[in-house]
Scaffold this active site. Structure first.
Site, mmCIF file in Angstrom:
data_model
loop_
_atom_site.group_PDB
_atom_site.id
_atom_site.type_symbol
_atom_site.label_atom_id
_atom_site.label_comp_id
_atom_site.label_asym_id
_atom_site.label_seq_id
_atom_site.Cartn_x
_atom_site.Cartn_y
_atom_site.Cartn_z
ATOM 1 N N GLU A 1 0.754 -1.402 -0.067
ATOM 2 C CA GLU A 1 -0.085 -0.009 -0.026
ATOM 3 C C GLU A 1 0.838 1.310 0.059
ATOM 4 O OE1 GLU A 1 -3.915 -2.015 2.479
ATOM 5 O OE2 GLU A 1 -2.411 -0.623 3.236
ATOM 6 N N GLU B 1 -6.824 -7.713 -0.975
ATOM 7 C CA GLU B 1 -7.532 -7.564 0.541
ATOM 8 C C GLU B 1 -9.022 -6.751 0.577
ATOM 9 O OE1 GLU B 1 -5.079 -5.020 3.235
ATOM 10 O OE2 GLU B 1 -3.246 -5.905 2.616
#
EC number: 3.2.1.23
Length: 681
Positions: free
Chosen positions: A152, A311
């Site tokens: 991320e 995710e």
């Protein structure tokens, strides 16, 4: 490079797996549970640098060897991370200058995650070293399906303002502009006496007494994004060199509410497989609409190719002010809605719910409640459903319309001293998407200079920064027969945040057939009424309803456009509010105030008629119908978010993949359920 996980023939189903949080005696239990749930791939090693290198130059790969062997023995593929999101404590003790500095001059501390100055030479060398060691050791491991670099990017830190970054910023400016005079010209430094005599005088836009130079701040965001991307590319190239048959990714966060510091159009060109993390924002709005938007945006970043949801959550998260659990069946709807919109799988954070640390209340596939729980039973059922959809893998989602979106334009709109702080570019994108969603139109997102010719309708919700090339592109699209809908405060500045010469809306005034003399934002709570002008509908071919706007109005002057709605009151009373301009073979619409999704929908209904898009009135609100097609066939996904059964007409008979039943002209989908039909032929 391959653009799908190596040797993973079913869809991906699994989670981030952090066995280092548990004794090895639990690992074999995990393997049995993964087989019960139908897990096909897990992400491992993402936060493991301190375990892999407990002391400088001292490495311990034994536990990871055993883990990968165990996964392989149980038929589970590995998405293997490079752990460069979290350098160890010993690294920061040796290199405290690798910790990032905020714009206010505060150096952040170790003890969380992502505390990284992305220009730090020490960090870059250490990240390359651990990546090299992992690549050499595991390139040929039979469990390896995908490399996962970092985690991320841009969350929680994207920009650092230290002296190392200052020097790197000057190098970046030299590469972009060549000379200090070119920088001065681009930034307009004649204003407020900010002119620089040489590049060495330039620093990052740290905290200043009042508003800093907006062009400098915009360039610094570009620089910070480029520095992160440079680090990704360095790791990616190491992995490519050692394992050329294994794709490399990093997990994006394209949902516009979750990451605003990354230009994903640029990043999408660098990864072998686009992957994304998505979490519901429970702010009272229809969360499934934001989910669909994020999935469509991710697919668009992938160029329309299949991507992977790496995710999301089985139930509640832990980092919002309030974190409700997902309702029964919601996890399956969330997961399969992503698959409908192009994901070749559905993965979660995380496998087993943590007992310690900041995310111990974040849901997981194996919850604290164990396997005798609703979440686990829904996980097992979802695993079977995902397994039944293997033939969807590799097909592409079919889109109806396009929305133009640009991260750099968003960055520019976030800077200070704009006409109204109530204008929010992301909110305009959300509203435009919601209006299209409610018309059952599947959306592709497109960069402003992308080829738009395949779309009968293109919506531009907030393109404040519009390059001349983008303006020419949108004009050519309309002249070629397209239908364009543009929202207010678009076309205003160029890539340096300089106002285009001449009247607003600058780069878009020709295609829209109008000029704007002044902006006149509204005060909080003020509303304006929009009504059709006396004696006409602007050529729209229908009698438009009255609408209500807020936040923004403009003094619009027609220069070829015709008024469809005018302001019935407010500061611009009697002036055009919504216009329609015939240009070449197409039509351009302009909306000069903020409309809600219903109001904007009324405009889009007329624009869709211009575009030749037939209304889809047979479908109920909040019933998604999305199509994927490819060599393996054509598939219709129906996701019913309502409390009632929904009847959906089909263009051909087929077979329902989650139950095996034959389906003829119509499909009935129970309340809260998902159905997937492979059409005959």
């Amino acid at each position: 490079m391959p653009d799908a996980p190596r040797s993973l023939t079913p869809l991906a189903f699994g989670a981030d797996y952090n066995p280092e949080q548990w004794p090895e005696s639990v690992w074999r239990e995990d393997m049995a549970l993964m087989q019960e749930a139908g897990v096909t791939m897990v992400s491992v090693g993402i936060f493991s640098w301190a375990l892999l290198e407990p002391e400088p130059g001292v490495h311990d790969f034994g536990w990871l060897d055993r883990l990968l062997d165990l996964l392989h023995d149980h038929g589970v593929r590995a998405d293997l991370g490079t752990p460069t999101i979290c350098p160890p404590a010993w690294f920061y003790r040796a290199h405290p200058d690798a910790l990032p500095v905020t714009r206010e001059g505060v150096r952040l501390s170790f003890g969380s995650r992502g505390a990284i100055c992305h220009t730090s030479p020490a960090y870059r060398a250490a990240a390359a070293d651990i990546t090299e060691r992992l690549a050499r050791r595991y390139a040929d491991h039979p469990a390896l399906a995908l490399w996962h670099v970092h985690n991320e990017y841009g969350v929680p830190v994207s920009a650092c303002y230290c002296d190392t970054c200052a020097a790197a910023f000057r190098v970046w400016l030299a590469g972009r502009y060549g000379t200090v005079d070119a920088v001065n010209d681009a930034w307009g430094t004649a204003f407020w006496g900010q002119r620089y005599g040489d590049l060495e005088q330039i620093t990052p836009p740290r905290l200043t007494p009042t508003v800093a130079n907006p062009a400098q701040r915009l360039d610094y965001r570009r620089f910070a994004d480029a520095a992160m991307r440079e680090n990704f590319v360095a790791e990616r190239d190491i992995l490519h060199r050692h394992s050329p048959g294994v794709p490399v990714t990093t997990n994006f966060m394209t949902a516009l509410s979750q990451c605003d510091s990354v230009d994903y159009w640029a990043w999408g060109r660098e990864v072998d497989l686009v992957t994304n993390d998505h979490y519901l924002i429970t702010d009272g709005r229809r969360t499934h609409v934001n989910l669909a938007m994020a999935a469509d945006l991710t697919r668009s970043v992938a160029g329309g190719a299949p991507w992977l949801l790496l995710e999301h959550s089985t139930s509640g998260v832990n980092w919002q002010p309030r974190n409700p659990a997902k309702a029964p069946g919601e996890m399956a709807r969330n997961s399969l809605a992503h698959v409908a919109r192009g994901s070749d799988g559905a993965m979660f954070f995380q496998w087993r719910q943590s007992r310690r640390g900041a995310e111990k209340f974040h849901s997981a596939m194996v919850p604290h409640a164990g396997t005798n729980s609703r979440v686990w039973r829904e996980v097992v059922r979802l695993g079977a459903d995902v397994g039944a959809l293997a033939e969807v893998r590799g097909t592409r989602t079919e889109a109806d319309v396009a929305v133009v979106w640009d991260w750099q334009s968003w960055w520019a709109q976030q800077l200070e001293w704009r006409p109204s702080e109530d204008h929010d570019a992301r909110e305009r994108a959300d509203t435009a998407y919601e209006a299209l969603y409610d018309r059952h139109l599947t959306v592709d997102f497109a960069a402003p200079e992308a080829d738009l010719g395949a779309y009968p309708l293109v919506v531009v919700p907030a393109l404040y920064l519009t390059t001349p090339a983008a303006g020419r592109n949108l004009r050519a699209y309309v002249e070629g027969g397209g239908t364009l809908v543009v929202s207010y405060f678009s076309g205003i500045v160029d890539e340096h945040d300089a106002v285009h010469e001449g009247p607003y809306p600058g780069a878009l005034r020709d295609v829209l057939g109008l000029t704007v003399e002044e902006f006149s934002p509204l005060l909080p709570g003020e509303r304006v009424r929009l009504a059709p002008p006396a004696g006409g509908d602007g050529g729209a071919g229908a009698a438009p309803p009255e609408l209500t706007g807020d936040v923004w109005t403009e003094f619009v002057v027609e220069r070829g456009a015709r008024t469809v709605w005018e302001y019935a009151d407010g500061p611009a009373a009697g002036r055009p509010a919504v216009t329609r301009h015939r240009l070449g073979d197409g039509t351009a619409w302009y909306v000069s105030t903020r409309l809600d999704a219903d109001g904007l929908g009324a405009v889009l209904d007329l624009a869709a008629a211009d575009a030749g898009i037939a209304p889809r009135t047979a479908l109920a609100r909040d019933v998604e119908v999305v199509r994927r097609s490819g060599d393996s066939g054509r598939f219709v996904f129906v996701v019913n978010h309502t409390q009632a059964a929904a009847d959906v007409p089909l263009e051909a008979p087929g077979t329902e993949l989650l139950g095996g039943a034959r389906v003829d002209a119509a499909l009935t989908v129970p309340a809260g359920a998902v159905r997937v039909v492979r059409l005959d032929g």
